[in-house]
Design an enzyme around this catalytic site. Sequence first.
Site, PDB file in Angstrom:
ATOM      1  N   ASP A  51      50.250   3.022   1.080  1.00  0.00           N
ATOM      2  CA  ASP A  51      51.654   2.801   1.447  1.00  0.00           C
ATOM      3  C   ASP A  51      52.548   2.964   0.219  1.00  0.00           C
ATOM      4  O   ASP A  51      53.779   2.888   0.310  1.00  0.00           O
ATOM      5  CB  ASP A  51      51.859   1.440   2.142  1.00  0.00           C
ATOM      6  CG  ASP A  51      51.416   0.273   1.289  1.00  0.00           C
ATOM      7  OD1 ASP A  51      50.908   0.494   0.164  1.00  0.00           O
ATOM      8  OD2 ASP A  51      51.572  -0.868   1.743  1.00  0.00           O
ATOM      9  N   SER A  52      51.929   3.273  -0.936  1.00  0.00           N
ATOM     10  CA  SER A  52      52.702   3.685  -2.114  1.00  0.00           C
ATOM     11  C   SER A  52      53.457   4.976  -1.815  1.00  0.00           C
ATOM     12  O   SER A  52      54.354   5.358  -2.577  1.00  0.00           O
ATOM     13  CB  SER A  52      51.786   3.875  -3.324  1.00  0.00           C
ATOM     14  OG  SER A  52      50.668   4.674  -2.993  1.00  0.00           O
ATOM     15  N   ASP A  90      46.331   2.959   4.536  1.00  0.00           N
ATOM     16  CA  ASP A  90      46.940   1.618   4.498  1.00  0.00           C
ATOM     17  C   ASP A  90      47.627   1.268   5.809  1.00  0.00           C
ATOM     18  O   ASP A  90      48.393   2.082   6.349  1.00  0.00           O
ATOM     19  CB  ASP A  90      48.011   1.579   3.395  1.00  0.00           C
ATOM     20  CG  ASP A  90      47.483   1.001   2.093  1.00  0.00           C
ATOM     21  OD1 ASP A  90      46.504   0.234   2.125  1.00  0.00           O
ATOM     22  OD2 ASP A  90      48.067   1.334   1.047  1.00  0.00           O
ATOM     23  N   LYS A 120      42.965   0.160   5.336  1.00  0.00           N
ATOM     24  CA  LYS A 120      43.028  -0.872   4.284  1.00  0.00           C
ATOM     25  C   LYS A 120      44.175  -1.817   4.612  1.00  0.00           C
ATOM     26  O   LYS A 120      45.199  -1.369   5.150  1.00  0.00           O
ATOM     27  CB  LYS A 120      43.238  -0.229   2.909  1.00  0.00           C
ATOM     28  CG  LYS A 120      43.478  -1.248   1.788  1.00  0.00           C
ATOM     29  CD  LYS A 120      43.345  -0.638   0.408  1.00  0.00           C
ATOM     30  CE  LYS A 120      44.591  -0.051  -0.174  1.00  0.00           C
ATOM     31  NZ  LYS A 120      45.744  -0.962  -0.291  1.00  0.00           N
ATOM     32  N   GLU A 122      46.168  -5.693   3.087  1.00  0.00           N
ATOM     33  CA  GLU A 122      46.286  -6.619   1.960  1.00  0.00           C
ATOM     34  C   GLU A 122      46.105  -8.070   2.409  1.00  0.00           C
ATOM     35  O   GLU A 122      46.587  -8.442   3.484  1.00  0.00           O
ATOM     36  CB  GLU A 122      47.672  -6.466   1.304  1.00  0.00           C
ATOM     37  CG  GLU A 122      47.908  -5.088   0.718  1.00  0.00           C
ATOM     38  CD  GLU A 122      49.280  -4.942   0.054  1.00  0.00           C
ATOM     39  OE1 GLU A 122      50.039  -5.936  -0.023  1.00  0.00           O
ATOM     40  OE2 GLU A 122      49.596  -3.816  -0.387  1.00  0.00           O
ATOM     41  N   GLU A 189      43.577  -5.393  -7.526  1.00  0.00           N
ATOM     42  CA  GLU A 189      44.704  -4.812  -8.264  1.00  0.00           C
ATOM     43  C   GLU A 189      45.231  -5.783  -9.314  1.00  0.00           C
ATOM     44  O   GLU A 189      45.558  -6.939  -9.021  1.00  0.00           O
ATOM     45  CB  GLU A 189      45.832  -4.420  -7.276  1.00  0.00           C
ATOM     46  CG  GLU A 189      47.014  -3.795  -7.996  1.00  0.00           C
ATOM     47  CD  GLU A 189      47.977  -3.030  -7.087  1.00  0.00           C
ATOM     48  OE1 GLU A 189      47.669  -2.849  -5.881  1.00  0.00           O
ATOM     49  OE2 GLU A 189      49.033  -2.606  -7.585  1.00  0.00           O
TER      50      GLU A 189
HETATM   51  O1  KIV Z   1      49.235   2.035  -1.808  1.00  0.00           O
HETATM   52  C1  KIV Z   1      48.513   2.253  -2.783  1.00  0.00           C
HETATM   53  O2  KIV Z   1      48.593   3.288  -3.476  1.00  0.00           O
HETATM   54  C2  KIV Z   1      47.520   1.235  -3.138  1.00  0.00           C
HETATM   55  C3  KIV Z   1      46.780   1.410  -4.424  1.00  0.00           C
HETATM   56  C4  KIV Z   1      47.651   1.038  -5.553  1.00  0.00           C
HETATM   57  C5  KIV Z   1      45.506   0.671  -4.433  1.00  0.00           C
HETATM   58  O3  KIV Z   1      47.348   0.315  -2.424  1.00  0.00           O
END
Ligand code: KIV
Length: 271
Positions: A51-52, A90, A120, A122, A189
Amino acid sequence: MSVHSEIKRITTETLRKMKFDKEKIAMLTSYDFTTAKMVDAGGIDTILVGDSASNVMAGYETTLPITLDQMIYHAQSVVRGTQRALVVVDLPFGTYQSNPEKALESAVRIMKEAEAHAIKLEGGKEVEESIRKIVNAGIPVMGHLGLTPQSIYQFGTYKVRAKEETEAKKLLEDAKLLEKLGCFALVLEKIPAQLAKKITEHISIPTIGIGAGKYCDGQVLVYHDMVGMNKDFSPKFLRRYLDLYSEISSAVSQYVKDVKNVNFPKDEESY
Ligand code: KIV
């Protein structure tokens, strides 16, 4: 048999075996088809459609604004670009925290519409029921503990997490819980290397670190940071393998000059 079918896809089982065999796992993010193709060709084990993308692709300050539909669009493009890497996607903010049914619906959409291989999310104890529900539906789940950017407004800062004993203890407990719930791997992280080592030794699933030191079973970086496309982000943990920001902007300057000076196109570049 086509070349395509000869390449063996990495699975969650492969990652588990890599931990067992002490072979480190290499992970990078990708958000589009062309990048995913290059990253896959480079031999990456697993790709994270993070989600980055909210920061890197859309220019938002945090990961919070990106939607499930947008994540699915990115994930579809990445899956189409890969033959070997395990693609993990994510679950964006707000699509799994409120209740386990919603979490499962979000995960199912990613698996069905993007043909992703895993999701994934959190958090630890707080999202226990959501993880249970998704795992029970047969969807592989990667956990994410330590600095969890979707909680940035609660943390108030992107500084290293779990330096204090109480937070470190909760993190270890959460890691054990995620293992027990059936997560196949865990991102750690921005936590102290010694804590990441302890967690890595205490759980049987692979840990993948970002700013969590060398003892993790694998490492993940944001692709755009690692190839130096982003000048404005320079944490200590980031190793830049290229300086693409400078390379690309000077190529663009040269192109602008060539167009203005009628140096492009030349006769041999014309029909
Ligand atoms: O969204 C992302 O890129 C991440 C990584 C920093 C692990 O969750």
